[in-house]
Design an enzyme around this catalytic site. Sequence first.
Site, PDB file in Angstrom:
ATOM      1  N   SER A   1      42.025 -50.034  -0.955  1.00 11.10           N
ATOM      2  CA  SER A   1      42.378 -48.650  -1.237  1.00 11.10           C
ATOM      3  C   SER A   1      41.179 -47.928  -1.848  1.00 11.10           C
ATOM      4  O   SER A   1      40.727 -48.271  -2.936  1.00 11.10           O
ATOM      5  CB  SER A   1      43.563 -48.605  -2.216  1.00 11.10           C
ATOM      6  OG  SER A   1      43.715 -47.294  -2.699  1.00 11.10           O
TER       7      SER A   1
ATOM      8  N   HIS B   1      42.898 -48.330   2.994  1.00 10.62           N
ATOM      9  CA  HIS B   1      44.117 -47.642   2.563  1.00 10.62           C
ATOM     10  C   HIS B   1      43.720 -46.296   1.953  1.00 10.62           C
ATOM     11  O   HIS B   1      42.875 -46.224   1.061  1.00 10.62           O
ATOM     12  CB  HIS B   1      44.814 -48.537   1.536  1.00 10.62           C
ATOM     13  CG  HIS B   1      46.132 -48.062   1.060  1.00 10.62           C
ATOM     14  ND1 HIS B   1      47.309 -48.307   1.740  1.00 10.62           N
ATOM     15  CD2 HIS B   1      46.480 -47.381  -0.066  1.00 10.62           C
ATOM     16  CE1 HIS B   1      48.326 -47.793   1.048  1.00 10.62           C
ATOM     17  NE2 HIS B   1      47.849 -47.219  -0.048  1.00 10.62           N
TER      18      HIS B   1
ATOM     19  N   ASP C   1      45.118 -43.063  -0.031  1.00 15.07           N
ATOM     20  CA  ASP C   1      46.214 -42.512  -0.835  1.00 15.07           C
ATOM     21  C   ASP C   1      46.115 -40.999  -0.879  1.00 15.07           C
ATOM     22  O   ASP C   1      45.282 -40.443  -1.594  1.00 15.07           O
ATOM     23  CB  ASP C   1      46.143 -43.078  -2.256  1.00 15.07           C
ATOM     24  CG  ASP C   1      46.552 -44.538  -2.308  1.00 15.07           C
ATOM     25  OD1 ASP C   1      47.634 -44.868  -1.783  1.00 15.07           O
ATOM     26  OD2 ASP C   1      45.785 -45.347  -2.867  1.00 15.07           O
TER      27      ASP C   1
ATOM     28  N   MET D   1      47.546 -37.707  -2.147  1.00 13.44           N
ATOM     29  CA  MET D   1      48.451 -37.218  -3.205  1.00 13.44           C
ATOM     30  C   MET D   1      48.281 -35.713  -3.332  1.00 13.44           C
ATOM     31  O   MET D   1      47.150 -35.212  -3.323  1.00 13.44           O
ATOM     32  CB  MET D   1      48.100 -37.882  -4.534  1.00 13.44           C
ATOM     33  CG  MET D   1      48.099 -39.396  -4.493  1.00 13.44           C
ATOM     34  SD  MET D   1      47.859 -40.091  -6.133  1.00 13.44           S
ATOM     35  CE  MET D   1      47.590 -41.824  -5.731  1.00 13.44           C
TER      36      MET D   1
ATOM     37  N   HIS E   1      48.705 -43.453   3.242  1.00 16.69           N
ATOM     38  CA  HIS E   1      49.905 -43.520   2.402  1.00 16.69           C
ATOM     39  C   HIS E   1      50.105 -42.119   1.836  1.00 16.69           C
ATOM     40  O   HIS E   1      49.362 -41.672   0.975  1.00 16.69           O
ATOM     41  CB  HIS E   1      49.657 -44.570   1.300  1.00 16.69           C
ATOM     42  CG  HIS E   1      50.749 -44.648   0.283  1.00 16.69           C
ATOM     43  ND1 HIS E   1      50.606 -45.332  -0.904  1.00 16.69           N
ATOM     44  CD2 HIS E   1      52.013 -44.136   0.276  1.00 16.69           C
ATOM     45  CE1 HIS E   1      51.715 -45.238  -1.605  1.00 16.69           C
ATOM     46  NE2 HIS E   1      52.580 -44.514  -0.911  1.00 16.69           N
TER      47      HIS E   1
ATOM     48  N   MET F   1      51.648 -39.505  -0.282  1.00 23.71           N
ATOM     49  CA  MET F   1      52.432 -39.205  -1.482  1.00 23.71           C
ATOM     50  C   MET F   1      52.438 -37.689  -1.626  1.00 23.71           C
ATOM     51  O   MET F   1      51.812 -37.116  -2.523  1.00 23.71           O
ATOM     52  CB  MET F   1      51.814 -39.927  -2.696  1.00 23.71           C
ATOM     53  CG  MET F   1      52.130 -41.408  -2.695  1.00 23.71           C
ATOM     54  SD  MET F   1      51.031 -42.370  -3.745  1.00 23.71           S
ATOM     55  CE  MET F   1      49.666 -42.590  -2.614  1.00 23.71           C
TER      56      MET F   1
ATOM     57  N   MET G   1      56.221 -50.115  -3.051  1.00 27.98           N
ATOM     58  CA  MET G   1      55.403 -49.781  -4.228  1.00 27.98           C
ATOM     59  C   MET G   1      55.725 -50.767  -5.346  1.00 27.98           C
ATOM     60  O   MET G   1      56.888 -50.944  -5.700  1.00 27.98           O
ATOM     61  CB  MET G   1      55.712 -48.365  -4.714  1.00 27.98           C
ATOM     62  CG  MET G   1      55.233 -47.238  -3.818  1.00 27.98           C
ATOM     63  SD  MET G   1      53.475 -47.231  -3.484  1.00 27.98           S
ATOM     64  CE  MET G   1      52.755 -47.219  -5.123  1.00 27.98           C
TER      65      MET G   1
ATOM     66  N   ASP H   1      51.980 -52.575  -2.586  1.00 29.18           N
ATOM     67  CA  ASP H   1      50.961 -51.641  -3.081  1.00 29.18           C
ATOM     68  C   ASP H   1      51.123 -51.388  -4.572  1.00 29.18           C
ATOM     69  O   ASP H   1      52.116 -50.795  -4.997  1.00 29.18           O
ATOM     70  CB  ASP H   1      51.104 -50.323  -2.289  1.00 29.18           C
ATOM     71  CG  ASP H   1      50.013 -49.318  -2.600  1.00 29.18           C
ATOM     72  OD1 ASP H   1      49.049 -49.663  -3.300  1.00 29.18           O
ATOM     73  OD2 ASP H   1      50.148 -48.166  -2.120  1.00 29.18           O
TER      74      ASP H   1
HETATM   75  C1  DX5 Z   1      49.151 -45.806  -6.214  1.00 33.42           C
HETATM   76  C2  DX5 Z   1      48.542 -46.009  -4.861  1.00 33.42           C
HETATM   77  C3  DX5 Z   1      47.917 -47.334  -4.679  1.00 33.42           C
HETATM   78  C4  DX5 Z   1      46.738 -47.578  -5.574  1.00 33.42           C
HETATM   79  C5  DX5 Z   1      46.701 -49.028  -5.930  1.00 33.42           C
HETATM   80  O1  DX5 Z   1      49.926 -44.665  -6.194  1.00 33.42           O
HETATM   81  O2  DX5 Z   1      49.516 -45.889  -3.851  1.00 33.42           O
HETATM   82  O3  DX5 Z   1      47.523 -47.519  -3.322  1.00 33.42           O
HETATM   83  O4  DX5 Z   1      45.529 -47.226  -4.946  1.00 33.42           O
HETATM   84  O5  DX5 Z   1      45.836 -49.193  -6.997  1.00 33.42           O
HETATM   85  P1  DX5 Z   1      45.728 -50.571  -7.773  1.00 33.42           P
HETATM   86  O6  DX5 Z   1      45.430 -51.643  -6.765  1.00 33.42           O
HETATM   87  O7  DX5 Z   1      44.610 -50.356  -8.747  1.00 33.42           O
HETATM   88  O8  DX5 Z   1      47.048 -50.763  -8.464  1.00 33.42           O
HETATM   89 ZN    ZN Z   2      48.892 -46.509  -1.761  1.00 33.97          ZN
END
Ligand code: DX5
Ligand code: ZN
Length: 215
Positions: free
Chosen positions: A9, A32, A34, A36, A65, A67, A136, A174
Amino acid sequence: MREVQIAASVLSCDFGNLQQELAAVGSADLLHLDLMDGHYVPNLTFGQPLIAKIRELSALPLDAHLMVTNPAAYVDPLADLGVGWFSFHQECDYHSHQLVQRIKDRGMKAGIALNPAVPASTLECILPELDHVLLMSVNPGFSGQKFIPSILRKIETLREMIERKHLSTLIEVDGGVNADNAADLISAGANTLVSASYIFANTDHAAAIRGLRGL
Ligand code: DX5
Ligand code: ZN
């Protein structure tokens, strides 16, 4: 043991050295991303221009992913950018089934993400349509949080549902994944492990990826 895929990620990478950082995680199976929006989760990350740059710099499949409160709006732009996997949080679209079809129609693998409090049973009807489920194991929004242990049982439950229906849906886990819990996650039924801080905080990213594979 089940063969595992590692999704690095980029949330925890050094964006000032993006090219080197992406080269250093070349042994991962997926990148990956993220996304957001500052509404569904308090954090705001990156959008299409940065994803285009990442696509240019890495040959790994891109695992988005979402969010965001309006994931449907991202299907065409992300497909156009060459994203391969698209997961959205179930409560962010009224018509999950329809959105899954749209994602697949654009040639992407479709997944639904479940927050820690949402039971696996909510996927009973849609499961046969899904390429993957993203469980999650922290509350979404930030990297570097602690793994929530009750998720292990949820992985087992989902694995049982998948086997009972003779499906090939992948389970992606994740949040808070590291070399200490990776083996337990795989034996509970996970196929894909996402990691941001464990990989990028280790100066040797490739060694961290090997550690997650149990090598
Ligand atoms: C959190 C993300 C994860 C995050 C994981 O909202 O969806 O993908 O990057 O981070 P670590 O591996 O540090 O928990
Ligand atoms: Zn994620």
